[in-house]
Design a protein around this motif. Sequence first.
Motif, PDB file in Angstrom:
ATOM      1  N   ARG A   1      79.866 110.464 -60.487  1.00  0.00           N
ATOM      2  CA  ARG A   1      79.674 110.997 -61.851  1.00  0.00           C
ATOM      3  C   ARG A   1      78.813 110.087 -62.720  1.00  0.00           C
ATOM      4  NH1 ARG A   1      81.311 114.856 -65.206  1.00  0.00           N
ATOM      5  NH2 ARG A   1      81.686 114.380 -67.396  1.00  0.00           N
ATOM      6  N   TYR A   2      78.947 108.790 -62.571  1.00  0.00           N
ATOM      7  CA  TYR A   2      78.299 107.894 -63.534  1.00  0.00           C
ATOM      8  C   TYR A   2      77.191 107.015 -62.945  1.00  0.00           C
ATOM      9  CZ  TYR A   2      82.544 109.142 -66.051  1.00  0.00           C
ATOM     10  OH  TYR A   2      83.563 109.842 -66.644  1.00  0.00           O
ATOM     11  N   MET A   3      77.062 106.899 -61.623  1.00  0.00           N
ATOM     12  CA  MET A   3      76.153 105.915 -61.056  1.00  0.00           C
ATOM     13  C   MET A   3      74.956 106.523 -60.328  1.00  0.00           C
ATOM     14  SD  MET A   3      77.771 103.418 -62.228  1.00  0.00           S
ATOM     15  CE  MET A   3      76.721 102.131 -61.591  1.00  0.00           C
ATOM     16  N   LYS A   4      74.793 107.839 -60.383  1.00  0.00           N
ATOM     17  CA  LYS A   4      73.686 108.473 -59.647  1.00  0.00           C
ATOM     18  C   LYS A   4      72.329 107.882 -60.040  1.00  0.00           C
ATOM     19  CE  LYS A   4      75.315 113.126 -58.510  1.00  0.00           C
ATOM     20  NZ  LYS A   4      76.577 113.264 -59.244  1.00  0.00           N
ATOM     21  N   GLN A   5      72.056 107.863 -61.316  1.00  0.00           N
ATOM     22  CA  GLN A   5      70.735 107.442 -61.764  1.00  0.00           C
ATOM     23  C   GLN A   5      70.582 105.926 -61.838  1.00  0.00           C
ATOM     24  OE1 GLN A   5      71.081 109.799 -65.243  1.00  0.00           O
ATOM     25  NE2 GLN A   5      69.862 111.511 -64.424  1.00  0.00           N
ATOM     26  N   ARG A   6      71.678 105.204 -61.674  1.00  0.00           N
ATOM     27  CA  ARG A   6      71.593 103.739 -61.651  1.00  0.00           C
ATOM     28  C   ARG A   6      71.485 103.227 -60.211  1.00  0.00           C
ATOM     29  NH1 ARG A   6      74.417 105.424 -65.883  1.00  0.00           N
ATOM     30  NH2 ARG A   6      74.162 104.355 -67.907  1.00  0.00           N
ATOM     31  N   TRP A   7      72.165 103.920 -59.290  1.00  0.00           N
ATOM     32  CA  TRP A   7      72.096 103.564 -57.865  1.00  0.00           C
ATOM     33  C   TRP A   7      71.405 104.709 -57.128  1.00  0.00           C
ATOM     34  CZ3 TRP A   7      77.937 101.872 -57.300  1.00  0.00           C
ATOM     35  CH2 TRP A   7      78.143 100.701 -58.039  1.00  0.00           C
ATOM     36  N   GLU A   8      70.155 104.951 -57.419  1.00  0.00           N
ATOM     37  CA  GLU A   8      69.458 106.131 -56.933  1.00  0.00           C
ATOM     38  C   GLU A   8      69.489 106.256 -55.409  1.00  0.00           C
ATOM     39  OE1 GLU A   8      65.539 106.047 -58.450  1.00  0.00           O
ATOM     40  OE2 GLU A   8      66.133 106.241 -60.548  1.00  0.00           O
TER      41      GLU A   8
ATOM     42  N   PHE B   1      89.349 107.669 -57.128  1.00  0.00           N
ATOM     43  CA  PHE B   1      88.845 107.376 -58.462  1.00  0.00           C
ATOM     44  C   PHE B   1      87.510 106.619 -58.380  1.00  0.00           C
ATOM     45  CE2 PHE B   1      93.484 107.597 -59.571  1.00  0.00           C
ATOM     46  CZ  PHE B   1      93.380 108.771 -60.304  1.00  0.00           C
ATOM     47  N   ALA B   2      87.439 105.673 -57.429  1.00  0.00           N
ATOM     48  CA  ALA B   2      86.190 104.923 -57.262  1.00  0.00           C
ATOM     49  C   ALA B   2      85.069 105.837 -56.784  1.00  0.00           C
ATOM     50  CB  ALA B   2      86.398 103.780 -56.270  1.00  0.00           C
ATOM     51  N   GLY B   3      85.371 106.725 -55.826  1.00  0.00           N
ATOM     52  CA  GLY B   3      84.351 107.632 -55.316  1.00  0.00           C
ATOM     53  C   GLY B   3      83.861 108.605 -56.374  1.00  0.00           C
ATOM     54  N   ILE B   4      84.780 109.133 -57.164  1.00  0.00           N
ATOM     55  CA  ILE B   4      84.397 110.060 -58.236  1.00  0.00           C
ATOM     56  C   ILE B   4      83.601 109.335 -59.310  1.00  0.00           C
ATOM     57  CG2 ILE B   4      85.303 111.519 -60.077  1.00  0.00           C
ATOM     58  CD1 ILE B   4      87.682 112.135 -58.220  1.00  0.00           C
ATOM     59  N   PHE B   5      83.982 108.116 -59.632  1.00  0.00           N
ATOM     60  CA  PHE B   5      83.273 107.328 -60.643  1.00  0.00           C
ATOM     61  C   PHE B   5      81.818 107.119 -60.226  1.00  0.00           C
ATOM     62  CE2 PHE B   5      81.974 103.660 -63.067  1.00  0.00           C
ATOM     63  CZ  PHE B   5      82.630 103.796 -64.280  1.00  0.00           C
ATOM     64  N   VAL B   6      81.608 106.773 -58.964  1.00  0.00           N
ATOM     65  CA  VAL B   6      80.242 106.550 -58.471  1.00  0.00           C
ATOM     66  C   VAL B   6      79.431 107.832 -58.562  1.00  0.00           C
ATOM     67  CG1 VAL B   6      78.891 106.059 -56.393  1.00  0.00           C
ATOM     68  CG2 VAL B   6      80.853 104.621 -56.974  1.00  0.00           C
TER      69      VAL B   6
ATOM     70  N   TYR C   1      75.051 107.974 -52.913  1.00  0.00           N
ATOM     71  CA  TYR C   1      75.617 109.002 -52.043  1.00  0.00           C
ATOM     72  C   TYR C   1      76.323 108.367 -50.839  1.00  0.00           C
ATOM     73  CZ  TYR C   1      75.960 112.873 -48.752  1.00  0.00           C
ATOM     74  OH  TYR C   1      76.428 113.787 -47.857  1.00  0.00           O
ATOM     75  N   ALA C   2      75.699 107.353 -50.238  1.00  0.00           N
ATOM     76  CA  ALA C   2      76.321 106.686 -49.093  1.00  0.00           C
ATOM     77  C   ALA C   2      77.621 105.995 -49.508  1.00  0.00           C
ATOM     78  CB  ALA C   2      75.353 105.676 -48.488  1.00  0.00           C
ATOM     79  N   ILE C   3      77.614 105.368 -50.678  1.00  0.00           N
ATOM     80  CA  ILE C   3      78.838 104.726 -51.169  1.00  0.00           C
ATOM     81  C   ILE C   3      79.926 105.766 -51.406  1.00  0.00           C
ATOM     82  CG2 ILE C   3      79.852 103.434 -53.085  1.00  0.00           C
ATOM     83  CD1 ILE C   3      77.131 102.064 -53.437  1.00  0.00           C
ATOM     84  N   HIS C   4      79.537 106.895 -52.001  1.00  0.00           N
ATOM     85  CA  HIS C   4      80.504 107.960 -52.310  1.00  0.00           C
ATOM     86  C   HIS C   4      81.174 108.486 -51.048  1.00  0.00           C
ATOM     87  CE1 HIS C   4      82.256 111.486 -54.223  1.00  0.00           C
ATOM     88  NE2 HIS C   4      81.659 112.237 -53.304  1.00  0.00           N
TER      89      HIS C   4
END
Length: 529
Positions: free
Chosen positions: A370-377, A363-368, A381-384
Amino acid sequence: MQSGMDGYVSIGIGGSSMRDPGNLFVCFGGCACSQRSVGGHYMPVFNSAVSTVSTPASVSRGGLECTIQVDGLGSGFGYIWAVGASGPAGSASGDFGFHNERGTGFLQVAQAPVVAPSPPSSEPSSSRAADVEATTTSSASSTSAIRAISTRVTGTATGTATALATATVAASAQQASSKYCADSKGSFCVSASRSSELITFTVYSSQKGWVGIGTGSLMAGSTMFVGWNNATGSAPVVSQRSSSGHVMPTADSTSVFTLIETPKSLSLPPTTALSFTFTVPISAKLVSTTGPSQFMYGVSDAPPTAPSNPSSPFPQHSSFGAFTLDVSKLGLETTGDVQAITQSTLIFAHSLVMFIAWGVLPFAGIFVARYMKQRWEKSWYAIHWCLMLFGTGALTVAGLVAVEVNLGDGVARFTKSSHAVAGAVLALGVYPAQVILGFVINALFDVERVAVPWWDHLHAWLGRLSGVLALVVMQLGLSLYGSSVGIVVGFWVWIVVVLVVGFGYFGERVLGASQHVVEEAASADSLKV
């Protein structure tokens, strides 16, 4: 008795261990022999000196060699033996050093020629008898072995699983044995011995209902042998069974065991209310020949519904546990141990790490993603992939290890329950494919793309499938091991909160989904899927 060692040679006739040595005789150099008593692993107490007779020339080999005469042995007996390098030569009552080698055996003896039964064949059987010299040696050195000589040894007869077979165990060149008792009351005990081809189990209990032993420490996938007293008072009823979990084990359509008479050499305690002996071929691979084997047991004082029927259902166990037996070392006797890590501990470890692996981290990986791409540019990807690979992947391996530790020889993997099957599909099929696809997508990413390619869609939908399948597997696991209503409700409350609050509210309404294609004002670094 003969040995290549100079200190002492000893034999316990009718014994199975130092706690139950039978009629124990010890001889030192010069054949100063004594009869002794002992009830554990300490110095045997001198009782009386024993006279010796001349060793027959036909069996004499020199070295430390002493011959005694013992009456009343019957047609066969089990024995323990030990030899050592130090002993008080010439003194029958002296103390002696710890044994260098030891072992167990069984001899079938007759004063007159005995006809040995032929193996099952379509040809007419023929009568034959031959003088046999039975030798028990240790794996370390044949020169330091104790030798027991018999005039005749019978062959081994075979029988069926449903009728008690008339079986005589022949003297074996080497045997290994191991014994385990759950408590001092004898609620469950088992004595196991291994020859080169067979494993022999004698199971006995002070409980009057039923007693069972199974491979591994989980009911799911275990090969179980359950027995009880026949209502007619004849031979005990024993059946081979299997189960998909904590439910009534069902009788198998085919079996690998042979029910035999309990050896008269095995002394059962007076509290024994139920006992049976059976053999299993080594080729069945239910017992390890290279190290300790895991087993579980269950007993009950309540009898089965139909005692004369081998397929009868029976009440739930009133006592159960897990233990190990080691019959891997021919020529040696061992004592079984309680399993160091209990079954409940391993099940809890498996459920905990798998919940984190599949109920939290995805759930955490999918959340990152889907919702954090443009905030954590630069970092999304590394977090995911770290969450999904080093988090979910590593914990999945840990959870599978916890299952593997529970499994013993003869226990099926990934096939004995819907939880096992679905879990294998997820962990060994869908998950590896999803990880590989994720790295491929990243390698093929094109910053100039104007549409989302099919492999990105496949990765997204395979991820959704993994999440749904994970929920199914976890629910099947909760059901398989009889989890409480509170645990089941708590699990589904967590899932609902994550989906509704985490994704539905914060993700979709507060943050909004990330863009997946090039737009004029978009930064190229923010476009990786």
